[in-house]
Design an enzyme around this catalytic site. Structure first.
Site, mmCIF file in Angstrom:
data_model
loop_
_atom_site.group_PDB
_atom_site.id
_atom_site.type_symbol
_atom_site.label_atom_id
_atom_site.label_comp_id
_atom_site.label_asym_id
_atom_site.label_seq_id
_atom_site.Cartn_x
_atom_site.Cartn_y
_atom_site.Cartn_z
ATOM 1 N N CYS A 2 0.848 -1.182 0.000
ATOM 2 C CA CYS A 2 0.000 0.000 0.000
ATOM 3 C C CYS A 2 0.892 1.242 0.000
ATOM 4 O O CYS A 2 1.909 1.285 0.672
ATOM 5 C CB CYS A 2 -0.943 0.100 1.197
ATOM 6 S SG CYS A 2 -2.079 -1.274 1.335
ATOM 7 N N ARG A 27 3.754 -0.107 -4.908
ATOM 8 C CA ARG A 27 3.564 -0.705 -3.585
ATOM 9 C C ARG A 27 2.246 -1.492 -3.476
ATOM 10 O O ARG A 27 1.970 -2.122 -2.462
ATOM 11 C CB ARG A 27 3.565 0.389 -2.517
ATOM 12 C CG ARG A 27 4.829 1.215 -2.507
ATOM 13 C CD ARG A 27 4.734 2.303 -1.469
ATOM 14 N NE ARG A 27 4.713 1.725 -0.149
ATOM 15 C CZ ARG A 27 5.780 1.483 0.590
ATOM 16 N NH1 ARG A 27 6.968 1.781 0.127
ATOM 17 N NH2 ARG A 27 5.667 0.956 1.779
ATOM 18 N N TRP A 73 -2.763 -2.647 -1.685
ATOM 19 C CA TRP A 73 -2.490 -4.067 -1.871
ATOM 20 C C TRP A 73 -3.382 -4.764 -0.869
ATOM 21 O O TRP A 73 -3.185 -4.637 0.337
ATOM 22 C CB TRP A 73 -1.012 -4.364 -1.611
ATOM 23 C CG TRP A 73 -0.640 -5.784 -1.918
ATOM 24 C CD1 TRP A 73 -0.289 -6.284 -3.133
ATOM 25 C CD2 TRP A 73 -0.569 -6.875 -0.994
ATOM 26 N NE1 TRP A 73 -0.016 -7.626 -3.028
ATOM 27 C CE2 TRP A 73 -0.184 -8.022 -1.725
ATOM 28 C CE3 TRP A 73 -0.805 -7.014 0.370
ATOM 29 C CZ2 TRP A 73 -0.027 -9.269 -1.139
ATOM 30 C CZ3 TRP A 73 -0.651 -8.259 0.965
ATOM 31 C CH2 TRP A 73 -0.261 -9.372 0.206
ATOM 32 N N ASN A 99 -1.846 1.768 5.842
ATOM 33 C CA ASN A 99 -0.946 0.758 5.289
ATOM 34 C C ASN A 99 -0.534 -0.144 6.444
ATOM 35 O O ASN A 99 0.106 0.325 7.379
ATOM 36 C CB ASN A 99 0.283 1.446 4.662
ATOM 37 C CG ASN A 99 1.378 0.457 4.295
ATOM 38 O OD1 ASN A 99 1.123 -0.740 4.157
ATOM 39 N ND2 ASN A 99 2.589 0.959 4.137
ATOM 40 N N GLY A 100 -0.927 -1.410 6.389
ATOM 41 C CA GLY A 100 -0.569 -2.333 7.470
ATOM 42 C C GLY A 100 -1.728 -3.264 7.769
ATOM 43 O O GLY A 100 -2.662 -3.387 6.972
ATOM 44 N N GLU A 484 17.061 -17.780 -7.972
ATOM 45 C CA GLU A 484 16.670 -16.411 -8.323
ATOM 46 C C GLU A 484 16.072 -16.368 -9.735
ATOM 47 O O GLU A 484 15.083 -15.677 -9.977
ATOM 48 C CB GLU A 484 17.896 -15.486 -8.186
ATOM 49 C CG GLU A 484 17.725 -14.058 -8.638
ATOM 50 C CD GLU A 484 16.642 -13.283 -7.898
ATOM 51 O OE1 GLU A 484 16.089 -13.778 -6.908
ATOM 52 O OE2 GLU A 484 16.324 -12.165 -8.357
ATOM 53 N N LYS A 488 12.335 -15.048 -10.582
ATOM 54 C CA LYS A 488 12.082 -13.971 -11.548
ATOM 55 C C LYS A 488 11.079 -14.416 -12.595
ATOM 56 O O LYS A 488 10.161 -13.689 -12.926
ATOM 57 C CB LYS A 488 13.377 -13.545 -12.264
ATOM 58 C CG LYS A 488 14.360 -12.700 -11.518
ATOM 59 C CD LYS A 488 13.989 -11.256 -11.340
ATOM 60 C CE LYS A 488 13.281 -11.059 -10.021
ATOM 61 N NZ LYS A 488 14.117 -10.874 -8.881
ATOM 62 N N GLU A 491 7.471 -14.644 -11.139
ATOM 63 C CA GLU A 491 6.744 -13.410 -10.810
ATOM 64 C C GLU A 491 6.474 -12.542 -12.031
ATOM 65 O O GLU A 491 5.482 -11.825 -12.060
ATOM 66 C CB GLU A 491 7.430 -12.619 -9.680
ATOM 67 C CG GLU A 491 8.803 -12.108 -9.939
ATOM 68 C CD GLU A 491 9.372 -11.337 -8.736
ATOM 69 O OE1 GLU A 491 8.627 -10.910 -7.863
ATOM 70 O OE2 GLU A 491 10.605 -11.168 -8.711
ATOM 71 N N HIS A 507 16.980 -36.453 -7.565
ATOM 72 C CA HIS A 507 16.263 -36.987 -6.406
ATOM 73 C C HIS A 507 14.770 -36.654 -6.449
ATOM 74 O O HIS A 507 14.107 -36.647 -5.426
ATOM 75 C CB HIS A 507 16.881 -36.450 -5.111
ATOM 76 C CG HIS A 507 18.317 -36.870 -4.949
ATOM 77 N ND1 HIS A 507 18.681 -38.136 -4.591
ATOM 78 C CD2 HIS A 507 19.469 -36.190 -5.177
ATOM 79 C CE1 HIS A 507 20.007 -38.226 -4.565
ATOM 80 N NE2 HIS A 507 20.502 -37.053 -4.922
ATOM 81 N N LYS A 606 5.775 -4.133 -4.214
ATOM 82 C CA LYS A 606 7.215 -3.968 -4.094
ATOM 83 C C LYS A 606 7.710 -4.128 -2.668
ATOM 84 O O LYS A 606 8.710 -4.770 -2.407
ATOM 85 C CB LYS A 606 7.585 -2.581 -4.634
ATOM 86 C CG LYS A 606 9.060 -2.281 -4.627
ATOM 87 C CD LYS A 606 9.758 -3.068 -5.685
ATOM 88 C CE LYS A 606 11.259 -2.851 -5.673
ATOM 89 N NZ LYS A 606 11.924 -3.965 -6.377
HETATM 90 O O1 M6R Z 1 12.709 -5.093 0.072
HETATM 91 P P1 M6R Z 1 13.220 -6.474 0.350
HETATM 92 O O2 M6R Z 1 14.510 -6.774 -0.314
HETATM 93 O O3 M6R Z 1 13.252 -6.790 1.818
HETATM 94 O O4 M6R Z 1 12.122 -7.424 -0.307
HETATM 95 C C1 M6R Z 1 12.202 -8.813 -0.214
HETATM 96 C C2 M6R Z 1 11.267 -9.480 -1.182
HETATM 97 O O5 M6R Z 1 9.953 -9.089 -0.957
HETATM 98 C C3 M6R Z 1 11.634 -9.165 -2.635
HETATM 99 O O6 M6R Z 1 12.947 -9.503 -2.922
HETATM 100 C C4 M6R Z 1 10.699 -9.926 -3.599
HETATM 101 O O7 M6R Z 1 10.924 -11.294 -3.525
HETATM 102 C C5 M6R Z 1 10.864 -9.409 -5.031
HETATM 103 N N1 M6R Z 1 9.580 -9.296 -5.664
HETATM 104 C C6 M6R Z 1 11.709 -10.284 -5.881
HETATM 105 O O8 M6R Z 1 11.849 -9.821 -7.176
#
Ligand code: M6R
Length: 611
Positions: A2, A27, A73, A99-100, A484, A488, A491, A507, A606
């Site tokens: 948010c 956000r 969000w 926000n929260g 990673e 990527k 998402e 395995h 984000k």
């Molecule tokens: O702001 P942060 O690095 O603490 O965020 C951690 C994760 O939320 C963040 O890396 C998330 O997995 C991303 N969407 C990955 O691309």
């Protein structure tokens, strides 16, 4: 999670708030809304993005000098017009954005319903707002006092902004666990979840701390704690310009941020790494050098991509510094009863510096006496402020939801730190230390070279965009990069992807291999090269499609793989900084080919400020 914006001053509030919401849309983008105060409170809100709200607001009464806005969000209640913020109180005089998460809202709601309250949304926010108004009416006190009383009785996290018909020109804000920045202008104030909504108006900001309440008027900012004691606002000068948060000619923030990496990695190394002199200057590490040299254990806590950076660091720190490292998901660590011993150091890694799980994990560890070292990108963020020491990644604002340049910034900082500690500890030879310094110094140039080959990755993306699943495999330093790469792709393209250590594949995951399954091998030249070649053979024997990220000069894998992408040769410790780049591009191009909004993929946000 948010985004919240507020403005009070001589300007028209609506355009300031809308512009700010567009900056904070990363956000959360389930719904958007504004509340404007001009005699009465007017609320306009809509499911969907800021652009949809703008369309809806055309022709409406928008004139006001005080306003608040929210981009959501969803946590409590589906994304819809009625669950969108701002919410108004029963009297209609108060409007609030939040926000929260208010964890005890169910009980509060029950009590209010018993008193005859009706709710028009499913949100915890509407409950908190009416709880505040109820206290105000029953205690016959002012709004400020009612907020203080209410906040002492709620559990959870919040950043709230309220406007009140009876107090024109004033915004009351409070935070615990969710970020709040106040921009100080001449006769005006700006509020935001981060500083981006206020950048073109002022460079002077106040970062509000947990359990603080701000009474914000055009020409006055009063900061208090929940005990009603005044606190002197600490003004920080912003070191960020507008260009950093604009797209600069790229189609998407994600692409811009991928292509910025030669310069962001350079910025991260600049002033710290001097390969010729053989020095690494990192004051945060230097100030804690005895703790690092004598550390019995390092525990890294992080989430998502930052957690993957932590995994790379585990390999690098154990190899160079001979310190045992554990890498923990912050969300698990905070709820366990972890053993933290004297001599343990906690490293928190976070791009945003606001991730709720990471923040609470380090709060708890700090209470147990641990030394907290923060590796953070967002300057002045909560994790940065809570840490005993730290190092910024200096990647600049990262707007795309997928973390790219912040990740390579984290890898660069962690590698530098490991080298510095190893040198001080005497666990690295002078020769290897010097070689690695020069290797690290050359990374921005090598990343530049990889980016020149982006079209080759685009062609691979076109070929495999129809895949339903994908497997990412790597060994050693490249194992976290396989994780990673899978994250990527998931998402940004919504393709189901799994990352595995290449040898672990037999395995279980090998059962998934068919002639249509793309298997991405992160297989740059390292000490396990022959082993990963065997793993590729195992996939090919089952007719899987192999895409391999390999080092220039590799003449074995090209004859086995269906598609290859070459990266410049590098010491294996540096490999992650290079091999992650083609995987970022791959997910970007697959996402684009599938028509995904790569900067704002579905369901994500984000900055994850709820647990
Ligand atoms: O702001 P942060 O690095 O603490 O965020 C951690 C994760 O939320 C963040 O890396 C998330 O997995 C991303 N969407 C990955 O691309």
């Amino acid at each position: 999670m948010c985004g919240i914006v507020g403005y009070t001053g001589p300007r028209e509030a609506y355009p300031v708030v809308i512009k700010g919401l567009k900056r904070l849309e990363y956000r959360g983008y389930d719904s958007t809304g504004v509340a404007l105060l001009n005699g009465t409170v007017k609320v306009y809100k809509k499911k969907g993005r800021v652009a949809e709200l703008e369309e809806y607001a055309v022709g409406k009464e928008l004139h006001a000098h005080t306003g608040i806005g929210h981009t959501r969000w969803a946590t409590h209640g589906e994304p819809s017009d009625r669950n969108a913020h701002p919410h108004t109180s029963r009297s209609g005089k108060l409007a609030m954005i939040h926000n929260g998460i208010i964890e005890n809202y169910v009980q509060l709601k029950k009590d209010l319903v018993n008193k005859g309250y009706h709710f028009t949304s499913d949100t915890d926010t509407e409950v908190l707002l009416n709880f505040i108004e109820d206290i105000k009416e029953n205690n016959n006190c002012g709004l400020e006092e009612a907020i203080r009383i209410a906040l002492k009785r709620v559990t959870g996290a919040y950043c709230i902004l309220l406007i009140n018909e009876d107090d024109p020109g004033t915004i009351i804000a409070a935070r615990k666990g969710s970020p709040l920045v106040i921009g100080v202008g001449k006769g005006e104030h700006f509020l935001g979840s981060d500083a981006s909504p206020m950048l073109e108006y002022t460079k002077e900001v106040v970062y509000v701390n947990d359990y603080e309440l701000a009474i914000v008027k055009p020409d006055e900012l009063i900061l208090k704690n929940l005990g009603n004691e005044k606190i002197t606002p600490f003004i920080t000068k912003l070191d960020m310009d507008l260009a950093a948060i604009e797209m600069g000619g790229y189609d998407h923030f994600m692409l811009k941020e991928i292509f910025e990496q030669p310069s962001t990695i350079h910025d991260c190394l600049r002033g710290r790494l001097d390969a010729t002199a053989g020095t690494i200057t990192m004051s945060g590490v230097q100030n804690n050098i005895e703790a690092f040299k004598t550390a019995q254990r390092i525990i890294i806590v992080a989430c998502g991509t930052s957690w993957h950076a932590g995994l790379v660091a585990e390999y690098v720190i154990e190899e160079l510094c001979r310190i045992p490292v554990e890498v923990e998901y912050a969300s698990e660590f905070r709820y366990r009863n972890p053993v933290i011993n004297k001599g343990d150091i906690i490293i928190a890694i976070s791009q945003s510096g606001e991730t709720a799980d990471t923040l609470v994990a380090i709060e708890k560890a700090k209470e147990q006496g641990a030394v907290i070292f923060g590796i953070v990108n967002a300057v002045g963020s909560s994790i940065a402020r809570l840490s005993n020491g730290g190092a910024y990644t200096h990647a600049g604002p990262e707007i795309g939801v997928a973390s790219t340049k912040a990740f390579t910034g984290q890898l660069a900082v962690l590698t530098m730190m490991a080298l510095k500690i190893a040198k001080e500890k005497g666990t690295i030879t002078d020769e290897r230390y010097s070689k690695l310094l020069f290797e690290l110094d050359s990374i921005p140039e090598k990343v530049e070279a990889i980016l020149k080959g982006a079209n080759a990755i685009k062609a691979i993306a076109e070929k495999y965009k129809g895949a339903a699943d994908a497997l990412f495999l790597g060994r050693g330093y490249n194992f976290p990069i396989a994780l990673e790469g899978a994250l990527k792709l998931k998402e940004i393209s919504y393709i189901h992807a799994e990352g595995y250590p290449a040898a672990e594949m037999k395995h279980g995951p090998i059962a998934l291999v068919t002639e249509i399954l793309p298997v991405v091998f992160v297989a740059t030249k390292d000490s396990y090269h022959e082993k990963i070649v065997s793993n590729i053979q195992e996939i090919k024997a089952r007719k899987g499609k192999v895409i391999a990220i390999i080092s220039e000069g590799d003449d074995v894998i090209p004859s086995l793989a269906d598609d290859v992408f070459f990266v410049p040769p590098a010491d294996e410790i540096m490999a992650p900084l290079l091999s992650c780049i083609p995987l970022q591009l791959l997910s970007y191009y697959v996402g684009i080919a599938k028509g995904v909004d790569v900067d704002k993929p579905r369901n994500l946000a984000k900055s994850v400020t709820v647990e």
